[in-house]
Scaffold this active site. Structure first.
Site, PDB file in Angstrom:
ATOM      1  N   ASP A   1       1.011  -1.228   0.086  1.00  0.00           N
ATOM      2  CA  ASP A   1      -0.111  -0.286   0.344  1.00  0.00           C
ATOM      3  C   ASP A   1       0.869   1.135   0.309  1.00  0.00           C
ATOM      4  O   ASP A   1       1.835   1.586   0.579  1.00  0.00           O
ATOM      5  CB  ASP A   1      -0.918   0.028   1.020  1.00  0.00           C
ATOM      6  CG  ASP A   1      -1.618   1.335   1.819  1.00  0.00           C
ATOM      7  OD1 ASP A   1      -1.935   1.929   0.469  1.00  0.00           O
ATOM      8  OD2 ASP A   1      -2.090   1.539   2.389  1.00  0.00           O
TER       9      ASP A   1
ATOM     10  N   ASP B   1       0.438   5.722   0.725  1.00  0.00           N
ATOM     11  CA  ASP B   1      -0.388   6.340  -0.163  1.00  0.00           C
ATOM     12  C   ASP B   1       0.544   7.813   0.406  1.00  0.00           C
ATOM     13  O   ASP B   1       1.166   8.055   0.462  1.00  0.00           O
ATOM     14  CB  ASP B   1      -0.971   6.414   1.721  1.00  0.00           C
ATOM     15  CG  ASP B   1      -1.736   8.164   1.438  1.00  0.00           C
ATOM     16  OD1 ASP B   1      -2.325   8.549   0.824  1.00  0.00           O
ATOM     17  OD2 ASP B   1      -3.210   6.819   2.090  1.00  0.00           O
TER      18      ASP B   1
ATOM     19  N   ASP C   1       3.456   1.071   3.367  1.00  0.00           N
ATOM     20  CA  ASP C   1       3.252   1.264   4.561  1.00  0.00           C
ATOM     21  C   ASP C   1       3.332  -0.329   5.097  1.00  0.00           C
ATOM     22  O   ASP C   1       2.669  -1.443   4.734  1.00  0.00           O
ATOM     23  CB  ASP C   1       1.650   1.846   4.505  1.00  0.00           C
ATOM     24  CG  ASP C   1       1.028   1.382   6.308  1.00  0.00           C
ATOM     25  OD1 ASP C   1       2.418   0.658   7.287  1.00  0.00           O
ATOM     26  OD2 ASP C   1      -0.122   1.932   5.886  1.00  0.00           O
TER      27      ASP C   1
END
Ligand SMILES: [Zn+2]
Ligand SMILES: [Zn+2]
Length: 361
Positions: free
Chosen positions: A95, A97, A268
Protein backbone atom coordinates in the site's frame (compact mmCIF):
# COMPACT_ATOMS: atom_id res chain seq x y z
CA UNK A 1 -25.09 12.78 8.40
CA UNK A 2 -28.79 13.35 7.76
CA UNK A 3 -31.19 10.85 6.15
CA UNK A 4 -31.23 12.70 2.82
CA UNK A 5 -27.43 12.57 2.61
CA UNK A 6 -27.32 8.87 3.56
CA UNK A 7 -29.94 8.08 0.94
CA UNK A 8 -28.15 10.12 -1.70
CA UNK A 9 -24.79 8.43 -1.11
CA UNK A 10 -26.23 4.93 -1.08
CA UNK A 11 -28.12 5.66 -4.29
CA UNK A 12 -25.01 7.06 -6.01
CA UNK A 13 -22.96 4.00 -4.99
CA UNK A 14 -25.75 1.57 -5.92
CA UNK A 15 -26.07 3.11 -9.37
CA UNK A 16 -22.35 2.49 -9.94
CA UNK A 17 -22.52 -1.13 -8.77
CA UNK A 18 -25.59 -1.73 -10.88
CA UNK A 19 -23.95 -0.43 -14.07
CA UNK A 20 -20.31 -1.16 -13.27
CA UNK A 21 -20.58 -4.74 -11.95
CA UNK A 22 -18.09 -5.91 -14.57
CA UNK A 23 -15.48 -3.50 -13.19
CA UNK A 24 -15.36 -5.36 -9.88
CA UNK A 25 -12.27 -7.52 -9.73
CA UNK A 26 -13.29 -10.56 -7.68
CA UNK A 27 -10.39 -12.72 -6.47
CA UNK A 28 -9.67 -16.31 -7.44
CA UNK A 29 -10.74 -18.98 -4.91
CA UNK A 30 -13.53 -16.65 -3.85
CA UNK A 31 -15.06 -19.21 -1.47
CA UNK A 32 -11.91 -19.20 0.66
CA UNK A 33 -11.85 -15.41 1.11
CA UNK A 34 -13.16 -13.31 3.96
CA UNK A 35 -15.27 -10.34 2.87
CA UNK A 36 -16.24 -7.27 4.84
CA UNK A 37 -17.84 -3.89 4.38
CA UNK A 38 -18.46 -0.57 6.11
CA UNK A 39 -22.02 0.78 5.87
CA UNK A 40 -22.50 4.55 5.48
CA UNK A 41 -23.88 4.61 9.01
CA UNK A 42 -20.50 3.37 10.27
CA UNK A 43 -19.28 0.20 11.97
CA UNK A 44 -17.49 -2.65 10.25
CA UNK A 45 -19.03 -5.93 9.14
CA UNK A 46 -16.46 -8.72 8.73
CA UNK A 47 -16.15 -12.51 8.49
CA UNK A 48 -18.50 -12.81 5.50
CA UNK A 49 -18.06 -15.45 2.83
CA UNK A 50 -19.58 -15.94 -0.62
CA UNK A 51 -19.72 -19.07 -2.75
CA UNK A 52 -19.37 -17.21 -6.03
CA UNK A 53 -19.21 -13.79 -7.68
CA UNK A 54 -22.97 -13.59 -8.20
CA UNK A 55 -23.63 -14.05 -4.50
CA UNK A 56 -21.02 -11.43 -3.57
CA UNK A 57 -22.35 -8.93 -6.10
CA UNK A 58 -25.92 -9.37 -4.86
CA UNK A 59 -24.81 -8.46 -1.33
CA UNK A 60 -22.78 -5.44 -2.56
CA UNK A 61 -25.81 -4.18 -4.49
CA UNK A 62 -28.15 -4.76 -1.56
CA UNK A 63 -25.94 -2.96 0.96
CA UNK A 64 -24.38 -0.36 -1.38
CA UNK A 65 -21.92 0.29 1.42
CA UNK A 66 -19.29 2.96 1.87
CA UNK A 67 -16.42 0.45 1.43
CA UNK A 68 -16.07 -3.20 0.38
CA UNK A 69 -13.15 -5.34 1.48
CA UNK A 70 -11.80 -8.81 0.74
CA UNK A 71 -8.97 -10.75 2.37
CA UNK A 72 -5.74 -11.36 0.53
CA UNK A 73 -5.62 -14.52 2.66
CA UNK A 74 -7.40 -17.78 1.89
CA UNK A 75 -9.00 -19.71 4.72
CA UNK A 76 -10.51 -23.09 5.41
CA UNK A 77 -13.33 -21.40 7.38
CA UNK A 78 -13.51 -17.74 6.29
CA UNK A 79 -16.51 -16.91 8.51
CA UNK A 80 -14.92 -18.15 11.77
CA UNK A 81 -13.13 -15.88 14.26
CA UNK A 82 -9.55 -15.11 13.13
CA UNK A 83 -7.81 -17.71 15.29
CA UNK A 84 -10.14 -20.48 14.04
CA UNK A 85 -10.20 -19.61 10.34
CA UNK A 86 -7.50 -22.09 9.25
CA UNK A 87 -5.11 -19.79 7.39
CA UNK A 88 -4.02 -21.26 4.04
CA UNK A 89 -1.75 -18.48 2.74
CA UNK A 90 -2.09 -14.90 1.55
CA UNK A 91 -0.95 -12.95 -1.47
CA UNK A 92 1.74 -10.38 -0.76
CA UNK A 93 0.28 -6.86 -0.83
CA UNK A 94 1.65 -3.31 -0.78
CA UNK A 95 0.00 0.00 0.00
CA UNK A 96 1.38 3.40 -1.01
CA UNK A 97 -0.31 6.56 0.22
CA UNK A 98 0.73 10.04 -0.92
CA UNK A 99 0.12 11.21 2.67
CA UNK A 100 3.26 9.31 3.74
CA UNK A 101 5.51 10.73 1.02
CA UNK A 102 7.13 14.06 1.89
CA UNK A 103 6.31 16.58 -0.85
CA UNK A 104 6.79 20.34 -0.57
CA UNK A 105 3.23 21.09 -1.77
CA UNK A 106 1.71 19.64 1.43
CA UNK A 107 2.17 22.94 3.28
CA UNK A 108 -0.30 24.41 0.82
CA UNK A 109 -3.06 21.79 0.96
CA UNK A 110 -2.76 19.89 4.25
CA UNK A 111 -4.25 21.68 7.23
CA UNK A 112 -6.34 21.29 10.34
CA UNK A 113 -9.86 22.56 10.85
CA UNK A 114 -12.26 22.85 13.77
CA UNK A 115 -15.30 20.62 13.52
CA UNK A 116 -17.35 23.12 15.48
CA UNK A 117 -16.50 26.64 14.24
CA UNK A 118 -14.64 25.73 10.99
CA UNK A 119 -11.60 27.78 11.87
CA UNK A 120 -8.61 26.32 10.03
CA UNK A 121 -4.86 26.68 9.89
CA UNK A 122 -1.54 25.10 9.03
CA UNK A 123 -0.33 21.85 10.53
CA UNK A 124 0.63 20.75 13.12
CA UNK A 125 -2.87 20.56 14.47
CA UNK A 126 -3.51 22.04 17.92
CA UNK A 127 -4.89 19.80 20.67
CA UNK A 128 -8.15 21.71 20.58
CA UNK A 129 -9.55 24.75 18.77
CA UNK A 130 -9.80 28.00 20.75
CA UNK A 131 -13.59 27.54 20.77
CA UNK A 132 -13.17 24.14 22.48
CA UNK A 133 -14.14 22.17 19.37
CA UNK A 134 -11.95 19.28 18.19
CA UNK A 135 -9.29 19.95 15.58
CA UNK A 136 -9.18 17.50 12.67
CA UNK A 137 -6.43 17.01 10.09
CA UNK A 138 -7.34 17.54 6.47
CA UNK A 139 -5.15 16.07 3.71
CA UNK A 140 -5.64 17.58 0.29
CA UNK A 141 -4.59 16.05 -2.99
CA UNK A 142 -2.71 17.58 -5.87
CA UNK A 143 -1.01 16.36 -9.01
CA UNK A 144 2.44 16.60 -7.38
CA UNK A 145 1.37 14.22 -4.58
CA UNK A 146 -0.33 11.85 -7.01
CA UNK A 147 2.78 11.80 -9.23
CA UNK A 148 4.96 11.07 -6.18
CA UNK A 149 2.71 8.15 -5.21
CA UNK A 150 2.89 6.84 -8.76
CA UNK A 151 6.68 7.13 -8.76
CA UNK A 152 6.86 5.08 -5.55
CA UNK A 153 4.54 2.45 -7.05
CA UNK A 154 6.88 2.17 -10.04
CA UNK A 155 9.78 1.71 -7.60
CA UNK A 156 7.97 -1.16 -5.84
CA UNK A 157 7.48 -2.87 -9.20
CA UNK A 158 11.22 -2.37 -9.87
CA UNK A 159 12.21 -3.99 -6.56
CA UNK A 160 9.88 -6.92 -7.11
CA UNK A 161 10.99 -7.62 -10.67
CA UNK A 162 14.74 -6.84 -10.38
CA UNK A 163 15.52 -7.90 -6.81
CA UNK A 164 12.92 -10.60 -6.09
CA UNK A 165 12.54 -12.08 -9.58
CA UNK A 166 8.78 -11.58 -9.74
CA UNK A 167 7.21 -11.93 -13.18
CA UNK A 168 5.73 -8.56 -14.15
CA UNK A 169 2.51 -10.38 -15.13
CA UNK A 170 2.11 -11.55 -11.53
CA UNK A 171 1.77 -7.97 -10.29
CA UNK A 172 -1.68 -6.38 -10.24
CA UNK A 173 -1.41 -2.65 -9.75
CA UNK A 174 -4.40 -0.54 -8.66
CA UNK A 175 -5.04 3.10 -7.92
CA UNK A 176 -6.52 3.04 -4.41
CA UNK A 177 -9.44 5.38 -5.13
CA UNK A 178 -8.03 8.09 -2.88
CA UNK A 179 -4.38 9.17 -2.83
CA UNK A 180 -2.32 6.09 -3.51
CA UNK A 181 -1.68 2.73 -5.08
CA UNK A 182 -2.16 -0.90 -4.09
CA UNK A 183 -0.14 -3.81 -5.44
CA UNK A 184 -1.32 -7.44 -5.25
CA UNK A 185 1.39 -10.01 -5.99
CA UNK A 186 0.25 -13.34 -7.39
CA UNK A 187 3.49 -15.28 -6.89
CA UNK A 188 3.06 -18.47 -4.85
CA UNK A 189 6.55 -18.15 -3.31
CA UNK A 190 5.29 -15.35 -1.07
CA UNK A 191 1.90 -16.81 -0.13
CA UNK A 192 3.07 -18.81 2.87
CA UNK A 193 5.36 -16.14 4.35
CA UNK A 194 4.60 -15.12 7.92
CA UNK A 195 4.38 -11.63 9.35
CA UNK A 196 8.10 -11.39 10.10
CA UNK A 197 9.24 -12.42 6.63
CA UNK A 198 6.81 -9.96 5.05
CA UNK A 199 8.18 -7.30 7.38
CA UNK A 200 11.70 -7.95 6.09
CA UNK A 201 10.55 -7.50 2.49
CA UNK A 202 8.77 -4.27 3.44
CA UNK A 203 11.84 -2.90 5.22
CA UNK A 204 14.04 -3.83 2.27
CA UNK A 205 11.79 -1.93 -0.14
CA UNK A 206 11.56 1.04 2.25
CA UNK A 207 15.38 1.07 2.44
CA UNK A 208 15.05 1.52 6.18
CA UNK A 209 17.59 0.09 8.62
CA UNK A 210 19.73 -0.93 5.66
CA UNK A 211 22.64 -2.75 7.30
CA UNK A 212 24.76 -1.96 4.28
CA UNK A 213 24.78 1.83 4.60
CA UNK A 214 28.01 1.83 6.62
CA UNK A 215 29.81 -0.91 4.74
CA UNK A 216 28.88 0.30 1.29
CA UNK A 217 30.11 3.80 2.10
CA UNK A 218 33.47 2.44 3.15
CA UNK A 219 33.73 0.20 0.07
CA UNK A 220 32.87 3.09 -2.23
CA UNK A 221 35.46 5.27 -0.55
CA UNK A 222 38.21 2.99 -1.86
CA UNK A 223 36.78 2.15 -5.25
CA UNK A 224 37.08 4.39 -8.32
CA UNK A 225 33.92 4.96 -10.44
CA UNK A 226 33.36 1.92 -12.64
CA UNK A 227 29.63 1.59 -13.28
CA UNK A 228 26.99 -0.13 -11.18
CA UNK A 229 28.23 -3.28 -9.47
CA UNK A 230 26.58 -5.99 -7.47
CA UNK A 231 22.90 -6.75 -7.10
CA UNK A 232 19.88 -5.25 -5.33
CA UNK A 233 20.50 -2.22 -3.16
CA UNK A 234 24.29 -2.49 -3.63
CA UNK A 235 23.81 -2.02 -7.35
CA UNK A 236 21.30 0.78 -6.86
CA UNK A 237 23.59 2.68 -4.53
CA UNK A 238 26.85 2.22 -6.45
CA UNK A 239 25.14 3.14 -9.72
CA UNK A 240 23.77 6.34 -8.19
CA UNK A 241 27.03 7.28 -6.49
CA UNK A 242 29.21 6.58 -9.52
CA UNK A 243 27.08 8.84 -11.69
CA UNK A 244 27.34 11.77 -9.29
CA UNK A 245 30.43 11.57 -7.12
CA UNK A 246 32.72 13.50 -9.53
CA UNK A 247 30.85 16.78 -9.16
CA UNK A 248 29.32 16.18 -5.76
CA UNK A 249 30.24 18.72 -3.11
CA UNK A 250 29.04 16.84 0.01
CA UNK A 251 30.39 13.81 1.84
CA UNK A 252 30.22 10.28 0.47
CA UNK A 253 28.04 9.28 3.42
CA UNK A 254 25.55 11.97 2.43
CA UNK A 255 25.58 10.86 -1.20
CA UNK A 256 24.85 7.28 -0.12
CA UNK A 257 21.86 8.35 1.95
CA UNK A 258 20.66 10.42 -0.99
CA UNK A 259 20.99 7.31 -3.19
CA UNK A 260 18.73 5.46 -0.76
CA UNK A 261 16.12 8.18 -0.25
CA UNK A 262 15.75 8.76 -3.98
CA UNK A 263 15.21 5.07 -4.76
CA UNK A 264 13.33 3.62 -1.81
CA UNK A 265 9.55 3.18 -1.91
CA UNK A 266 7.62 4.43 1.12
CA UNK A 267 5.12 1.60 1.41
CA UNK A 268 3.02 1.20 4.55
CA UNK A 269 4.72 -1.75 6.30
CA UNK A 270 1.74 -2.43 8.55
CA UNK A 271 -0.37 -3.37 5.50
CA UNK A 272 2.23 -5.73 4.03
CA UNK A 273 2.79 -7.53 7.35
CA UNK A 274 -0.88 -8.03 8.25
CA UNK A 275 -1.71 -11.54 7.04
CA UNK A 276 -5.35 -11.31 8.17
CA UNK A 277 -6.19 -7.98 6.55
CA UNK A 278 -9.29 -7.29 4.54
CA UNK A 279 -8.16 -5.01 1.74
CA UNK A 280 -10.30 -2.81 -0.50
CA UNK A 281 -11.75 -4.94 -3.31
CA UNK A 282 -10.61 -3.95 -6.82
CA UNK A 283 -13.24 -2.02 -8.78
CA UNK A 284 -15.22 -0.95 -5.68
CA UNK A 285 -15.71 2.63 -4.53
CA UNK A 286 -13.59 4.33 -1.89
CA UNK A 287 -15.61 5.36 1.15
CA UNK A 288 -13.99 8.81 1.44
CA UNK A 289 -14.06 9.88 -2.19
CA UNK A 290 -16.56 7.93 -4.30
CA UNK A 291 -13.72 7.12 -6.70
CA UNK A 292 -13.13 3.51 -7.77
CA UNK A 293 -10.14 1.38 -6.83
CA UNK A 294 -8.98 1.11 -10.42
CA UNK A 295 -6.78 -1.45 -12.16
CA UNK A 296 -3.79 0.25 -13.78
CA UNK A 297 -2.73 -1.48 -16.98
CA UNK A 298 -0.27 1.14 -18.20
CA UNK A 299 1.22 3.25 -15.44
CA UNK A 300 2.61 5.89 -17.82
CA UNK A 301 -0.77 6.58 -19.38
CA UNK A 302 -2.84 6.26 -16.21
CA UNK A 303 -4.45 9.49 -14.96
CA UNK A 304 -5.63 9.21 -11.33
CA UNK A 305 -7.66 12.41 -11.74
CA UNK A 306 -9.77 10.92 -14.56
CA UNK A 307 -10.15 7.13 -14.79
CA UNK A 308 -11.20 6.47 -11.16
CA UNK A 309 -13.90 9.17 -11.32
CA UNK A 310 -16.83 6.91 -12.20
CA UNK A 311 -19.84 8.62 -10.61
CA UNK A 312 -22.12 10.79 -12.72
CA UNK A 313 -21.64 14.48 -13.37
CA UNK A 314 -25.35 15.17 -12.77
CA UNK A 315 -25.64 18.49 -10.82
CA UNK A 316 -26.52 18.08 -7.15
CA UNK A 317 -27.40 20.77 -4.65
CA UNK A 318 -25.60 20.44 -1.32
CA UNK A 319 -24.69 22.62 1.62
CA UNK A 320 -20.93 22.60 2.10
CA UNK A 321 -19.96 23.40 5.68
CA UNK A 322 -16.26 23.55 5.01
CA UNK A 323 -13.89 22.31 2.33
CA UNK A 324 -10.53 23.93 1.61
CA UNK A 325 -10.23 22.94 -2.03
CA UNK A 326 -11.40 19.90 -3.93
CA UNK A 327 -9.29 18.98 -6.92
CA UNK A 328 -10.89 16.37 -9.14
CA UNK A 329 -10.74 15.80 -12.91
CA UNK A 330 -8.07 18.52 -12.96
CA UNK A 331 -10.62 21.14 -11.85
CA UNK A 332 -10.92 22.99 -8.56
CA UNK A 333 -14.08 23.28 -6.46
CA UNK A 334 -13.98 25.68 -3.54
CA UNK A 335 -12.46 26.79 -1.30
CA UNK A 336 -15.58 26.74 0.87
CA UNK A 337 -14.65 28.40 4.14
CA UNK A 338 -18.13 29.08 5.54
CA UNK A 339 -21.38 27.14 5.07
CA UNK A 340 -22.89 27.76 1.65
CA UNK A 341 -25.29 25.99 -0.68
CA UNK A 342 -23.82 25.10 -4.05
CA UNK A 343 -24.57 22.96 -7.06
CA UNK A 344 -21.81 20.45 -7.84
CA UNK A 345 -21.39 17.46 -10.16
CA UNK A 346 -22.37 14.29 -8.28
CA UNK A 347 -18.77 12.96 -8.25
CA UNK A 348 -17.57 16.18 -6.52
CA UNK A 349 -20.53 16.37 -4.12
CA UNK A 350 -19.93 12.76 -3.02
CA UNK A 351 -16.30 13.51 -2.21
CA UNK A 352 -17.42 16.24 0.22
CA UNK A 353 -20.44 14.42 1.68
CA UNK A 354 -18.53 11.18 2.42
CA UNK A 355 -16.17 13.15 4.65
CA UNK A 356 -19.08 14.59 6.63
CA UNK A 357 -18.28 18.14 5.49
CA UNK A 358 -21.68 18.89 4.00
CA UNK A 359 -25.28 17.68 3.67
CA UNK A 360 -27.77 17.23 0.88
CA UNK A 361 -30.35 20.03 1.03
ZN1 LIG B 1 -13.43 26.10 16.75
ZN1 LIG C 1 0.44 17.92 -3.04
Amino acid sequence: MNEATLGFLRQAYREYYFKGADRIDFPNEIGAREFGYIPFRGGMVRHLSFKNEGEALAEILKQSPSSVYCSNARYEYPTSPIEEKGWLGAELIFDIDATDIPTSCKKGHDLWYCEKCHTYGRLPRPQKCKCGGSAVEFHGTCEVCLDAAKEHAVRVVGFLVDDFGVDIKAIKLYFSGNRGYHLHIFDKRFDILDQQARGEIAEYIRGSSLPLTQSITSVLRHRPPSGAQGVGWTKRITGYVDERRQDYGGTLQKLVSEAISSQRALIDSSVTTDVHRVFRLGGTLHGDTGMAKTRVESIDKFDPQEEPVVLSSKPTKIRVDFYPRLRIKHSDFGPFTRPETVELPTYAAVSILTKGLGEVV
